[in-house]
Design an enzyme around this catalytic site. Structure first.
Site, PDB file in Angstrom:
ATOM      1  N   ARG A 263     -28.251 -10.518  12.063  1.00 48.32           N
ATOM      2  CA  ARG A 263     -28.268 -12.044  12.173  1.00 48.32           C
ATOM      3  C   ARG A 263     -28.064 -12.465  13.234  1.00 48.32           C
ATOM      4  O   ARG A 263     -28.344 -13.422  14.073  1.00 48.32           O
ATOM      5  CB  ARG A 263     -27.803 -12.692  10.835  1.00 48.32           C
TER       6      ARG A 263
ATOM      7  N   LYS B   5     -19.132   1.151   7.555  1.00 46.34           N
ATOM      8  CA  LYS B   5     -19.855   1.276   6.120  1.00 46.34           C
ATOM      9  C   LYS B   5     -19.465   2.591   5.545  1.00 46.34           C
ATOM     10  O   LYS B   5     -18.990   3.521   6.333  1.00 46.34           O
ATOM     11  CB  LYS B   5     -21.372   1.470   6.526  1.00 46.34           C
TER      12      LYS B   5
HETATM   13  N1  BES Z   1     -28.685  -3.002   8.066  1.00 46.28           N
HETATM   14  C1  BES Z   1     -27.848  -3.583   7.275  1.00 46.28           C
HETATM   15  C2  BES Z   1     -28.744  -3.911   6.113  1.00 46.28           C
HETATM   16  C3  BES Z   1     -29.464  -2.830   5.386  1.00 46.28           C
HETATM   17  C4  BES Z   1     -28.813  -2.486   4.322  1.00 46.28           C
HETATM   18  C5  BES Z   1     -30.579  -2.554   5.727  1.00 46.28           C
HETATM   19  C6  BES Z   1     -29.419  -1.444   3.697  1.00 46.28           C
HETATM   20  C7  BES Z   1     -30.985  -1.397   5.080  1.00 46.28           C
HETATM   21  C8  BES Z   1     -30.507  -0.706   3.996  1.00 46.28           C
HETATM   22  C9  BES Z   1     -27.046  -4.862   7.472  1.00 46.28           C
HETATM   23  O1  BES Z   1     -26.716  -4.969   8.715  1.00 46.28           O
HETATM   24  C10 BES Z   1     -25.786  -5.044   7.000  1.00 46.28           C
HETATM   25  O2  BES Z   1     -25.089  -4.330   6.931  1.00 46.28           O
HETATM   26  N2  BES Z   1     -26.032  -6.341   6.090  1.00 46.28           N
HETATM   27  C11 BES Z   1     -24.697  -6.532   5.206  1.00 46.28           C
HETATM   28  C12 BES Z   1     -24.569  -7.936   5.217  1.00 46.28           C
HETATM   29  C13 BES Z   1     -23.238  -8.377   4.609  1.00 46.28           C
HETATM   30  C14 BES Z   1     -22.088  -7.742   5.259  1.00 46.28           C
HETATM   31  C15 BES Z   1     -23.180  -9.780   4.601  1.00 46.28           C
HETATM   32  C16 BES Z   1     -24.985  -5.921   3.821  1.00 46.28           C
HETATM   33  O3  BES Z   1     -26.303  -6.077   3.392  1.00 46.28           O
HETATM   34  O4  BES Z   1     -24.267  -5.455   3.112  1.00 46.28           O
HETATM   35 MG    MG Z   2     -24.906  -4.210   9.230  1.00 49.14          MG
END
Ligand code: BES
Ligand code: MG
Ligand code: ZN
Length: 501
Positions: free
Chosen positions: A358, A284
């Protein structure tokens, strides 16, 4: 915070602050609609309270306040008038919120607050309910996470709330319920606010063990380490866990009621337990990673609920499940293109290591099914897409079962935890298809990401009645709000507690 009762009316009570209430009039020109406490206080102050409110253009909007110095007219030095918004729009949560926000304003200045609970005629809420909402709002608003502050400036000093003229035996029960809800929410917030270097999988597992130890005749706790989880077949969870130096833990809490459980539902509560989400190899950017210690907010809900479950005493069995690990980067990380097999036998192609939630949930949901859960709730900070859809404050709710969905929505509404149902649109399943495995961990479209993530999870609940709550937004407050500071909110805890009672 102590709750005390006084038979006296407010002007005869000595405390730092007296709180009185007013509704906003339906039409702006009409000013405010003072509640009885407000009018009585106005009389005691020789009509000056209403005058001051006019002078200060107090509109009694929800959470709006003004302060009045009483100068020896009554025993207490300060009156604060609290607005409850328009009476025609008033809902129970407005009272809770108004009090939460009041406490965040006065808890560093006043030691004691006295108030009279609005009557049923005024609010259409029973006195016991109003007292409970006031107490809950104040307890929630009083939260802080000061563990790492070394300078003790502006300490919280509010310690006493005096209820004036309040009698009736239901009151104590209501206040006790408020305490239980706030205590559990506080634990969830503490766990979320704790840095990930401390709140490791082992730390969460130890909390679970401690919870079980406090009521061994009803609560049992099983912790699986890496090898044990491997033997069970949790390749998906362990795939995510494999980059980290802190060992993963699979946490299984089980509550059994005292009576017979024949024919009763077995409820599973599953929480996403990513103790830190760096994104993994698909790392990230810094600004998105900053708050990612919060990615175990679902797990925090599970632990918080179990920490008070013996006081709620549901008459059906409940299991709490957490697959706990951080999502980190190392030479042993999962990489895009890897395939892992979940506990239910389905294979998952990892195309983005940042869609790790997931993948771990695939195993915890499969495990819930294996344990014979007849109803499953899951809480997960799953997708940024859900925040795009519903904003910071609202949980995205998904369900394959009308009855369970409606029960959860009702419990959430009563808790003042905002949830909105989104569809499990079957057409969108296409998007989760993988060329090489049974399913891909990311969809092949940029749109509808909260839905495709929910559809992914649905593959692991084997048709059992299930409600998925994507709490990515409301789990963590990006700034100070009515119920406390920036950070973990414990959103979800009180919904479950309502559902259990
Ligand atoms: N933990 C994150 C989701 C999240 C984002 C929670 C912001 C709280 C605040 C999750 O693991 C994630 O990174 N999801 C990705 C999924 C994508 C790669 C399909 C996302 O939401 O960008
Ligand atoms: Mg994630
Ligand atoms: Zn995550």
């Amino acid at each position: 915070m102590n709750f005390e009762f006084s038979p006296n009316s407010l002007e005869k009570i000595s405390s730092d602050v007296i709180v009185v209430f007013a509704f906003a009039a339906d039409k702006k020109e009409q000013g405010i609609v003072p509640l009885e406490s407000f009018s009585d206080m106005d009389k005691a102050l020789g009509g000056k309270l209403i005058k001051a409110s006019e002078l200060l253009k107090f509109k009694a909007k929800r959470g709006e306040t003004f302060s009045f110095v009483t100068e020896n007219k009554i025993l207490s030095p300060l009156v604060i008038a609290v607005g409850l918004g328009k009476k025609s729009e008033f809902i129970a949560d407005d009272l809770r919120r108004a009090m939460g926000s009041l406490v965040t304003k006065v808890n560093r200045k006043a030691k004691s607050v006295a108030l009279e609970v609005p009557s049923e005629d005024e609010t259409s809420l029973g006195l016991n309910t109003s007292a409970r909402l006031i107490a809950e709002g104040m307890l929630l608003g009083n939260y802080e996470f000061a563990k790492y502050k070394t300078q003790e400036k502006d300490k919280k000093i509010l310690s006493t709330v005096i209820f004036s003229k309040l009698i009736g035996k239901g009151i104590k029960d209501g206040l006790e319920k408020a305490r239980i809800h706030a205590e559990a929410t506080g634990l969830a917030r503490d766990l979320v606010n704790e840095q990930s270097a401390v709140a490791t999988p082992t730390y969460l597992a130890n909390i679970a063990k401690d919870i079980a130890k406090k009521d061994p005749s009803h609560i049992n706790c099983r912790i699986y380490n890496k090898e044990q989880a491997e033997r069970m077949g949790m390749e998906a969870f362990l795939g995510v866990a494999r980059a980290a130096a802190t060992p993963p833990r699979f946490i299984h809490l089980e509550y059994k009621p005292s009576g017979s459980i024949k024919g009763k539902n077995k409820l599973a509560i599953v929480g996403k337990g990513i103790t830190f989400d760096s994104g993994g190899i698909n790392v990230k950017p810094g600004s998105s990673m900053m708050d990612m210690k919060m990615d175990m907010s679902g797990a925090a809900i599970v632990l918080a609920v179990f920490s008070v479950i013996s006081k709620i005493k549901p008459d059906f069995p409940v299991i709490g499940l957490i697959a706990a690990t951080p999502n980190l980067i190392s030479g042993t990380s999962l990489v895009p293109g890897d395939v892992v097999k979940a506990l239910n036998g389905k294979t998952i192609e990892i195309l983005d290591t940042d869609a790790e939630g997931r993948v771990t949930m695939a195993d915890s949901l499969s495990y819930a099914v294996k344990q014979g859960a007849t109803e499953i709730l899951d809480f997960a900070t799953l997708t940024g897409a859900c925040m795009v859809a519903l904003g910071d404050d609202i949980t995205g709710l998904f369900s394959n079962n009308r009855d369970l969905a409606e029960r959860v929505k009702k419990a959430a509404f009563d808790a003042g935890e905002k949830m909105w149902e989104l569809p499990l649109e079957k057409q969108y399943k296409e998007m989760n298809k993988s060329e090489v495995a049974d399913i891909s961990n990311i969809p092949n479209s940029r749109y509808g990401g909260a839905i495709t993530a929910a559809l992914f999870l649905e593959e692991f609940v084997d048709g059992k009645p299930w409600v998925h709550m994507d709490i990515a937004g409301p789990a963590f407050a990006s700034k100070h709000n009515d119920f406390g500071p920036k950070g973990g909110t414990g959103h979800g805890v009180r919904t479950v507690l309502n559902l259990l009672s």
